[in-house]
Design an enzyme around this catalytic site. Structure first.
Site, mmCIF file in Angstrom:
data_model
loop_
_atom_site.group_PDB
_atom_site.id
_atom_site.type_symbol
_atom_site.label_atom_id
_atom_site.label_comp_id
_atom_site.label_asym_id
_atom_site.label_seq_id
_atom_site.Cartn_x
_atom_site.Cartn_y
_atom_site.Cartn_z
ATOM 1 N N ASP A 142 0.812 -1.212 0.000
ATOM 2 C CA ASP A 142 0.000 0.000 0.000
ATOM 3 C C ASP A 142 0.850 1.269 0.000
ATOM 4 O OD1 ASP A 142 -2.169 -1.627 -0.040
ATOM 5 O OD2 ASP A 142 -2.743 -1.317 2.058
ATOM 6 N N GLY A 143 2.000 1.229 0.695
ATOM 7 C CA GLY A 143 2.880 2.396 0.708
ATOM 8 C C GLY A 143 3.395 2.725 -0.686
ATOM 9 N N ASP A 167 -4.186 14.399 20.794
ATOM 10 C CA ASP A 167 -2.992 14.114 20.001
ATOM 11 C C ASP A 167 -3.133 14.542 18.549
ATOM 12 O OD1 ASP A 167 -2.011 13.028 22.290
ATOM 13 O OD2 ASP A 167 -1.954 10.951 21.583
ATOM 14 N N THR A 195 -9.902 2.368 6.246
ATOM 15 C CA THR A 195 -9.330 1.103 6.719
ATOM 16 C C THR A 195 -7.850 1.240 7.061
ATOM 17 O OG1 THR A 195 -8.984 0.472 4.410
ATOM 18 C CG2 THR A 195 -10.957 -0.378 5.496
ATOM 19 N N ALA A 196 -7.321 2.462 7.035
ATOM 20 C CA ALA A 196 -5.909 2.684 7.329
ATOM 21 C C ALA A 196 -5.756 3.295 8.731
ATOM 22 C CB ALA A 196 -5.293 3.556 6.234
ATOM 23 N N ASN A 214 -7.187 5.681 10.138
ATOM 24 C CA ASN A 214 -8.484 5.965 10.753
ATOM 25 C C ASN A 214 -8.994 4.813 11.608
ATOM 26 O OD1 ASN A 214 -11.379 7.170 10.843
ATOM 27 N ND2 ASN A 214 -11.654 5.216 9.781
#
Length: 264
Positions: free
Chosen positions: A55-56, A154, A165-166, A168
């Site tokens: 994904d990166g 924070d 789905t990351a 979050n």
């Protein structure tokens, strides 16, 4: 022959499947770093951007895809691979389907982030985060120019349905189907325990300002771009004018991937 810009995960060798496709002249791969050497007509004739990795690596290709309006073909060779949904085994069939115009593109909503006279796009999220000192930060949040709340904690994540789905979901936000026309705002470790993640229509505009800047604070975009926040600068977030287009897997739909990756 299908011509792709090529983005590959660092230190990853090109698999034999891709080498064979190149040998048969079914595809031609052009390293994305060489895009400045291409003429406008050559860019126009590209099929898309082939991403090999996780994904990166996929997220690294998003700014190029947006700028040149090219679809992404994400091939999974990473650890998680939620975005890179095509497997190496099915890649020859996907290439054949693209060549035969039998694989419809899918689209995902993008964020557009304006900060300090700079503009960025994000597929997953924009996050405003405290630095290493560990003290609370104070963020004023406006939605459509109306004051909503001040966040003590924070930071905050503004995520697309794709990005739900990351970061979050790790921060306690909801999972949202990628075709939903919304954004999710998820406070990070809010000192106000009654301040929960909330969803807004994706045609709304978001404005974030820091009430006080005594500590190091960062604007993190898709985990790829990290900017130190300075006093007096606002962050504006809205839906990007264009969507991200991509070639989907022939074997897996969204719910299959969701079940597989989250072990449901």
């Amino acid at each position: 022959m299908l011509k792709f810009l090529f983005v590959i995960k660092k230190n990853l060798e090109i698999p034999s499947v891709i080498k064979e496709l190149e040998k048969k002249k079914e595809i031609k791969l052009i390293p994305v770093k060489n895009i400045s050497k291409l003429k406008k007509e050559e860019i126009k004739n590209l099929t898309g951007i082939l991403v090999l990795g996780g994904d990166g690596t996929f997220l690294r290709a998003v700014p190029y895809a947006y700028k040149y309006d090219l679809p992404i073909l994400g091939v999974n060779k990473g650890r998680f691979g939620f975005l890179t949904e095509v497997s190496l085994n099915e890649l020859p069939q996907v290439i054949s389907a693209i060549r035969n115009n039998s694989l419809p593109l899918k689209e995902r909503t993008l964020l557009k982030i304006h900060y300090n006279k700079q503009t960025f796009v994000a597929l997953n999220e924009a996050a405003i985060l405290k630095g290493p000192a560990g003290r609370l930060i104070y963020l004023e949040l406006k939605i459509n120019k109306k004051n909503l709340t001040t966040i003590y904690g924070d930071g905050i994540i503004i995520a697309t349905p794709t990005g739900s789905t990351a970061y979050n979901v790790s921060a306690g936000g909801p999972i949202i189907h990628p075709e939903a026309k919304v954004f999710v705002c998820t406070p990070i470790c809010s000192f106000k325990i009654n301040l929960r993640p909330f969803i807004i229509p994706d045609n709304y505009h978001i404005e974030i300002n820091l009430k006080e800047i005594k500590e190091e604070i960062h604007l993190l975009i898709d985990g790829q771009i990290n900017i130190s926040f300075k006093d007096g600068h606002l962050i504006y977030i809205q839906k990007a004018e264009k969507t991200l287009k991509f070639f989907p897997s022939l074997e897996k739909d969204y719910f299959y991937i969701l079940k597989e990756k989250f072990d449901w």
